[in-house]
Design a protein around this motif. Structure first.
Motif, PDB file in Angstrom:
ATOM      1  N   ALA A   1       0.824  -1.207   0.000  1.00  0.00           N
ATOM      2  CA  ALA A   1       0.000   0.000   0.000  1.00  0.00           C
ATOM      3  C   ALA A   1       0.858   1.257   0.000  1.00  0.00           C
ATOM      4  O   ALA A   1       0.513   2.255  -0.643  1.00  0.00           O
ATOM      5  CB  ALA A   1      -0.928  -0.008   1.216  1.00  0.00           C
ATOM      6  N   SER A   2       1.983   1.228   0.724  1.00  0.00           N
ATOM      7  CA  SER A   2       2.851   2.406   0.746  1.00  0.00           C
ATOM      8  C   SER A   2       3.468   2.653  -0.624  1.00  0.00           C
ATOM      9  O   SER A   2       3.694   3.804  -1.013  1.00  0.00           O
ATOM     10  CB  SER A   2       3.951   2.235   1.793  1.00  0.00           C
ATOM     11  N   GLY A   3       3.730   1.573  -1.372  1.00  0.00           N
ATOM     12  CA  GLY A   3       4.237   1.732  -2.729  1.00  0.00           C
ATOM     13  C   GLY A   3       3.235   2.451  -3.615  1.00  0.00           C
ATOM     14  O   GLY A   3       3.591   3.336  -4.400  1.00  0.00           O
ATOM     15  N   ILE A   4       1.965   2.074  -3.469  1.00  0.00           N
ATOM     16  CA  ILE A   4       0.921   2.733  -4.245  1.00  0.00           C
ATOM     17  C   ILE A   4       0.821   4.210  -3.868  1.00  0.00           C
ATOM     18  O   ILE A   4       0.758   5.095  -4.730  1.00  0.00           O
ATOM     19  CB  ILE A   4      -0.431   2.030  -4.018  1.00  0.00           C
ATOM     20  N   SER A   5       0.835   4.493  -2.559  1.00  0.00           N
ATOM     21  CA  SER A   5       0.665   5.878  -2.114  1.00  0.00           C
ATOM     22  C   SER A   5       1.829   6.753  -2.541  1.00  0.00           C
ATOM     23  O   SER A   5       1.630   7.890  -3.000  1.00  0.00           O
ATOM     24  CB  SER A   5       0.502   5.925  -0.591  1.00  0.00           C
ATOM     25  N   LEU A   6       3.066   6.240  -2.395  1.00  0.00           N
ATOM     26  CA  LEU A   6       4.230   7.026  -2.798  1.00  0.00           C
ATOM     27  C   LEU A   6       4.276   7.223  -4.311  1.00  0.00           C
ATOM     28  O   LEU A   6       4.665   8.287  -4.799  1.00  0.00           O
ATOM     29  CB  LEU A   6       5.513   6.355  -2.305  1.00  0.00           C
ATOM     30  N   GLY A   7       3.887   6.180  -5.048  1.00  0.00           N
ATOM     31  CA  GLY A   7       3.847   6.312  -6.502  1.00  0.00           C
ATOM     32  C   GLY A   7       2.846   7.358  -6.939  1.00  0.00           C
ATOM     33  O   GLY A   7       3.126   8.201  -7.799  1.00  0.00           O
ATOM     34  N   ILE A   8       1.661   7.345  -6.327  1.00  0.00           N
ATOM     35  CA  ILE A   8       0.623   8.315  -6.679  1.00  0.00           C
ATOM     36  C   ILE A   8       1.044   9.726  -6.270  1.00  0.00           C
ATOM     37  O   ILE A   8       0.840  10.701  -7.014  1.00  0.00           O
ATOM     38  CB  ILE A   8      -0.710   7.932  -6.007  1.00  0.00           C
ATOM     39  N   SER A   9       1.665   9.859  -5.088  1.00  0.00           N
ATOM     40  CA  SER A   9       2.061  11.190  -4.625  1.00  0.00           C
ATOM     41  C   SER A   9       3.141  11.787  -5.520  1.00  0.00           C
ATOM     42  O   SER A   9       3.118  12.988  -5.821  1.00  0.00           O
ATOM     43  CB  SER A   9       2.544  11.125  -3.178  1.00  0.00           C
ATOM     44  N   THR A  10       4.099  10.952  -5.969  1.00  0.00           N
ATOM     45  CA  THR A  10       5.136  11.457  -6.866  1.00  0.00           C
ATOM     46  C   THR A  10       4.561  11.785  -8.237  1.00  0.00           C
ATOM     47  O   THR A  10       4.932  12.789  -8.867  1.00  0.00           O
ATOM     48  CB  THR A  10       6.264  10.426  -7.015  1.00  0.00           C
ATOM     49  N   LEU A  11       3.625  10.955  -8.687  1.00  0.00           N
ATOM     50  CA  LEU A  11       2.982  11.208  -9.974  1.00  0.00           C
ATOM     51  C   LEU A  11       2.160  12.501  -9.930  1.00  0.00           C
ATOM     52  O   LEU A  11       2.082  13.232 -10.934  1.00  0.00           O
ATOM     53  CB  LEU A  11       2.078  10.031 -10.337  1.00  0.00           C
ATOM     54  N   SER A  12       1.592  12.792  -8.763  1.00  0.00           N
ATOM     55  CA  SER A  12       0.807  14.019  -8.647  1.00  0.00           C
ATOM     56  C   SER A  12       1.683  15.262  -8.808  1.00  0.00           C
ATOM     57  O   SER A  12       1.186  16.309  -9.245  1.00  0.00           O
ATOM     58  CB  SER A  12       0.078  14.055  -7.296  1.00  0.00           C
ATOM     59  N   LEU A  13       2.968  15.147  -8.466  1.00  0.00           N
ATOM     60  CA  LEU A  13       3.878  16.279  -8.677  1.00  0.00           C
ATOM     61  C   LEU A  13       4.047  16.577 -10.167  1.00  0.00           C
ATOM     62  O   LEU A  13       4.211  17.730 -10.566  1.00  0.00           O
ATOM     63  CB  LEU A  13       5.233  15.993  -8.039  1.00  0.00           C
ATOM     64  N   LYS A  14       4.006  15.522 -10.979  1.00  0.00           N
ATOM     65  CA  LYS A  14       4.119  15.722 -12.424  1.00  0.00           C
ATOM     66  C   LYS A  14       2.911  16.498 -12.947  1.00  0.00           C
ATOM     67  O   LYS A  14       3.050  17.447 -13.735  1.00  0.00           O
ATOM     68  CB  LYS A  14       4.230  14.375 -13.135  1.00  0.00           C
ATOM     69  N   PHE A  15       1.718  16.104 -12.494  1.00  0.00           N
ATOM     70  CA  PHE A  15       0.513  16.813 -12.929  1.00  0.00           C
ATOM     71  C   PHE A  15       0.488  18.246 -12.399  1.00  0.00           C
ATOM     72  O   PHE A  15      -0.156  19.127 -12.981  1.00  0.00           O
ATOM     73  CB  PHE A  15      -0.738  16.062 -12.479  1.00  0.00           C
ATOM     74  N   ALA A  16       1.209  18.464 -11.268  1.00  0.00           N
ATOM     75  CA  ALA A  16       1.261  19.824 -10.710  1.00  0.00           C
ATOM     76  C   ALA A  16       2.246  20.710 -11.448  1.00  0.00           C
ATOM     77  O   ALA A  16       2.318  21.910 -11.179  1.00  0.00           O
ATOM     78  CB  ALA A  16       1.622  19.761  -9.233  1.00  0.00           C
ATOM     79  N   GLY A  17       3.037  20.104 -12.340  1.00  0.00           N
ATOM     80  CA  GLY A  17       3.966  20.898 -13.131  1.00  0.00           C
ATOM     81  C   GLY A  17       5.382  20.907 -12.621  1.00  0.00           C
ATOM     82  O   GLY A  17       6.150  21.833 -12.923  1.00  0.00           O
ATOM     83  N   TYR A  18       5.769  19.881 -11.840  1.00  0.00           N
ATOM     84  CA  TYR A  18       7.142  19.812 -11.339  1.00  0.00           C
ATOM     85  C   TYR A  18       8.123  19.731 -12.517  1.00  0.00           C
ATOM     86  O   TYR A  18       7.954  18.911 -13.418  1.00  0.00           O
ATOM     87  CB  TYR A  18       7.319  18.597 -10.430  1.00  0.00           C
ATOM     88  N   VAL A  19       9.144  20.597 -12.486  1.00  0.00           N
ATOM     89  CA  VAL A  19      10.127  20.655 -13.570  1.00  0.00           C
ATOM     90  C   VAL A  19      11.439  20.070 -13.059  1.00  0.00           C
ATOM     91  O   VAL A  19      12.057  20.597 -12.123  1.00  0.00           O
ATOM     92  CB  VAL A  19      10.354  22.110 -14.041  1.00  0.00           C
ATOM     93  N   THR A  20      11.866  18.955 -13.651  1.00  0.00           N
ATOM     94  CA  THR A  20      13.084  18.279 -13.229  1.00  0.00           C
ATOM     95  C   THR A  20      14.307  19.168 -13.459  1.00  0.00           C
ATOM     96  O   THR A  20      14.479  19.740 -14.530  1.00  0.00           O
ATOM     97  CB  THR A  20      13.256  16.963 -13.996  1.00  0.00           C
ATOM     98  N   GLY A  21      15.140  19.268 -12.431  1.00  0.00           N
ATOM     99  CA  GLY A  21      16.390  20.009 -12.547  1.00  0.00           C
ATOM    100  C   GLY A  21      16.284  21.488 -12.275  1.00  0.00           C
ATOM    101  O   GLY A  21      17.300  22.182 -12.265  1.00  0.00           O
ATOM    102  N   GLU A  22      15.071  21.986 -12.019  1.00  0.00           N
ATOM    103  CA  GLU A  22      14.886  23.410 -11.746  1.00  0.00           C
ATOM    104  C   GLU A  22      14.880  23.658 -10.242  1.00  0.00           C
ATOM    105  O   GLU A  22      14.271  22.917  -9.467  1.00  0.00           O
ATOM    106  CB  GLU A  22      13.575  23.904 -12.356  1.00  0.00           C
ATOM    107  N   CYS A  23      15.556  24.737  -9.833  1.00  0.00           N
ATOM    108  CA  CYS A  23      15.600  25.079  -8.413  1.00  0.00           C
ATOM    109  C   CYS A  23      14.316  25.761  -7.956  1.00  0.00           C
ATOM    110  O   CYS A  23      13.937  25.669  -6.798  1.00  0.00           O
ATOM    111  CB  CYS A  23      16.792  25.991  -8.124  1.00  0.00           C
ATOM    112  N   SER A  24      13.669  26.445  -8.844  1.00  0.00           N
ATOM    113  CA  SER A  24      12.419  27.127  -8.530  1.00  0.00           C
ATOM    114  C   SER A  24      11.274  26.399  -9.223  1.00  0.00           C
ATOM    115  O   SER A  24      11.302  26.187 -10.432  1.00  0.00           O
ATOM    116  CB  SER A  24      12.488  28.581  -8.997  1.00  0.00           C
ATOM    117  N   GLN A  25      10.269  25.992  -8.428  1.00  0.00           N
ATOM    118  CA  GLN A  25       9.143  25.228  -8.955  1.00  0.00           C
ATOM    119  C   GLN A  25       7.882  26.094  -8.977  1.00  0.00           C
ATOM    120  O   GLN A  25       7.770  27.075  -8.229  1.00  0.00           O
ATOM    121  CB  GLN A  25       8.905  23.986  -8.096  1.00  0.00           C
ATOM    122  N   PRO A  26       6.905  25.751  -9.833  1.00  0.00           N
ATOM    123  CA  PRO A  26       5.650  26.507  -9.885  1.00  0.00           C
ATOM    124  C   PRO A  26       4.908  26.475  -8.548  1.00  0.00           C
ATOM    125  O   PRO A  26       5.116  25.577  -7.723  1.00  0.00           O
ATOM    126  CB  PRO A  26       4.849  25.791 -10.979  1.00  0.00           C
TER     127      PRO A  26
END
Length: 519
Positions: A430-455
């Motif tokens: 269950a923790s694998g599912i929750s962590l996977g979903i939480s990290t995936l939600s950052l992508k939908f939020a617009g997380y930009v890999t390698g950037e110091c300043s995020q939206p």
């Protein structure tokens, strides 16, 4: 005491005297043989440190490492976190199934698993924190070595947990050794957070204003590139230090603990995976306890997995996140003895409600007030108190469920480990599912890999992941725990019934042994 019918007075007298003399001579030697020295208990306890050290390092830092150092897309990072945790959950009952069928060797039945798995665990752990020089296949690299490490770690920790039953024949000595183990494991969690955080905290992926005297874009890029290389090296150094401690702890365990061959009563045939699942899931108190703690544990795991990113991007304490994490773990360590006293004084069910709900006001506070470093530290101290309860209470209450099962199923023996392994299985999956979903939600939020300043949407998403979602999970878990039937009165009654069963069994075994000696 009657010893049987004899035809001659001499034989009857001899039979009546012989067992008494044997008991007087052998009892002290048996007692002495089963006692564990303080050194043996410490060596056994030290063997539990690697699991907690690596677990805390991965739990707090793997997500931020994959996103900001390895610079993976959040989608791929979520896949790695989900598959790795889910795979870890599957390996627990699988390895437990294989260990239960292992044969006795010259160094024991559990020790070979610990010895063989250690070098592979160390190697795979080191490679998790190494960023390969190629882009194609980088995701496969982290996925393979993360899953391999979880497998090797399970091959170490499952036999180590079962080793408790083979270090002494006396329950009192095993309980004492377990108390030593819990103390060292908590210190191991602090050590893992401290080593990883303090070494990695000295290197920064993103430059500060003082690092960039020239505001030109090319200068900023060069500084960021140098900082990224330094951070990669820092993660490798931290993992190397942890690997050295891992090998040292395994060596102390092997050299300082002697595994005793099980000579107890004959156990029933080992159950298969599906059979074992049916047995444990048919026991109502176990289902309620596991389900309740599943929700509350997921709340704290979401907080743990996203807290480093939350401190960095939502609160803006980029240079202090490793110290804030360390404060949480130190606070939890110092309050575990207090929670032990509390559950002894007021009962385990009450302690579960008070300890778990303690974190809720502070989860709400940290996203409600304006970001301030002192407030963040104060909230971290308070959160650590609740983390201590979440760490201690599930493992303290699971034995009560096992005792209740034994009373209701007196003909089933030797399957206690199933209750623990399936709890770990459900929790990790269950923790694998929750962590996977939480990290995936950052992508939908617009997380930009390698950037110091995020939206700003990333900051909002992180606030949701560390406060509203965990609060809802805690509320659901506490509602389920409310229906948990084993309160303090029931627990004490079960202990008396179980002791009566054990005394009756001991009496029957002594009668059998007396008949054997008479013959």
């Amino acid at each position: 005491m009657a010893r049987g019918e004899g035809s001659e007075q001499y034989s009857a007298t001899l039979l009546s005297v012989k067992p008494i003399n044997t008991e007087i001579k052998t009892a002290p030697r048996t007692h002495q043989r089963n006692r564990l020295s303080v050194l043996s208990k410490l060596c056994y306890a030290i063997g539990g440190a690697p699991y907690q050290i690596t677990g805390s390092a991965l739990g707090f830092f793997l997500q931020i490492y994959l996103l900001e150092v390895a610079q993976l897309d959040p989608f791929y990072a979520s896949i790695i976190l989900f598959v790795g945790r889910a795979w870890d959950g599957v390996t627990d009952p699988t390895v437990g199934f294989l260990v239960s069928r292992s044969r006795w060797t010259s160094v024991g039945r559990m020790m070979p698993w610990i010895l063989v798995s250690t070098p592979f665990a160390v190697l795979t752990y080191l490679l998790i924190w190494y960023v390969p020089p190629f882009e194609e296949g980088k995701v496969i690299w982290f996925l393979i070595f993360y899953c391999l490490f979880q497998t090797m770690q399970t091959c170490f920790h499952v036999p180590y947990s079962a080793l408790t039953m083979f270090i002494s024949n006396e329950q009192k000595e095993r309980d004492s050794a377990t108390a030593y183990r819990m103390m060292v494991e908590v210190l191991g969690s602090v050590l893992g957070t401290a080593i990883q955080g303090q070494i990695v905290g000295g290197a920064r992926v993103c430059p500060t204003e003082s690092d960039a005297p020239d505001s030109s874009n090319s200068t900023q890029i060069n500084i960021s590139r140098v900082s990224l290389d330094e951070t990669k090296q820092a993660y490798l150094i931290a993992s190397g230090v942890i690997c050295i401690i891992y090998v040292f702890c395994a060596a102390v365990l092997f050299l300082g603990v002697k595994e005793k061959k099980d000579t107890g009563r004959k156990k029933t045939e080992p159950l298969g995976f599906c059979q074992g699942l049916r047995v444990v899931m048919s026991h109502g108190p176990y289902v309620k306890l596991v389900t309740g703690f599943l929700f509350t544990s997921l709340a704290f795991m979401l907080l743990e997995g996203n807290f480093a990113l939350f401190i960095t991007h939502a609160l803006g304490h980029r240079n202090d996140y490793q110290n804030i994490l360390l404060v949480i773990m130190v606070s939890g360590t110092l309050t575990i003895p207090w929670w032990q006293w509390f559950l002894t004084r007021y009962g385990k069910k009450t302690a579960a409600f008070v300890g778990t709900s303690w974190a809720v006001p502070f989860m709400i506070l940290i996203i409600s007030v304006e970001s301030h470093l002192i407030i963040s530290y104060l909230v971290s101290v308070a959160a650590g108190v609740s983390v201590a309860a979440a760490f201690l209470l599930p493992w303290s209450m699971l034995p009560d469920v096992v005792d209740d099962f034994k009373i209701k199923n007196p003909d089933i023996h030797g399957h206690e480990a199933l209750f623990y392994s399936f709890y770990v299985f459900f929790l990790k999956f269950a923790s694998g599912i929750s962590l996977g979903i939480s990290t995936l939600s950052l992508k939908f939020a617009g997380y930009v890999t390698g950037e110091c300043s995020q939206p700003e949407t990333v900051s909002t998403t992180l606030k949701v992941l560390v406060s509203p979602v965990p609060v809802v999970l805690i509320a659901v878990g506490l509602l389920i725990l409310w229906t948990y039937p084993i309160d303090e009165e029931k627990r004490q009654g079960n202990r008396k019934l179980l002791q009566e069963m054990l005394d009756s069994e001991a009496d029957s075994e002594s009668e059998t042994s007396a008949l054997g000696s008479s013959v």
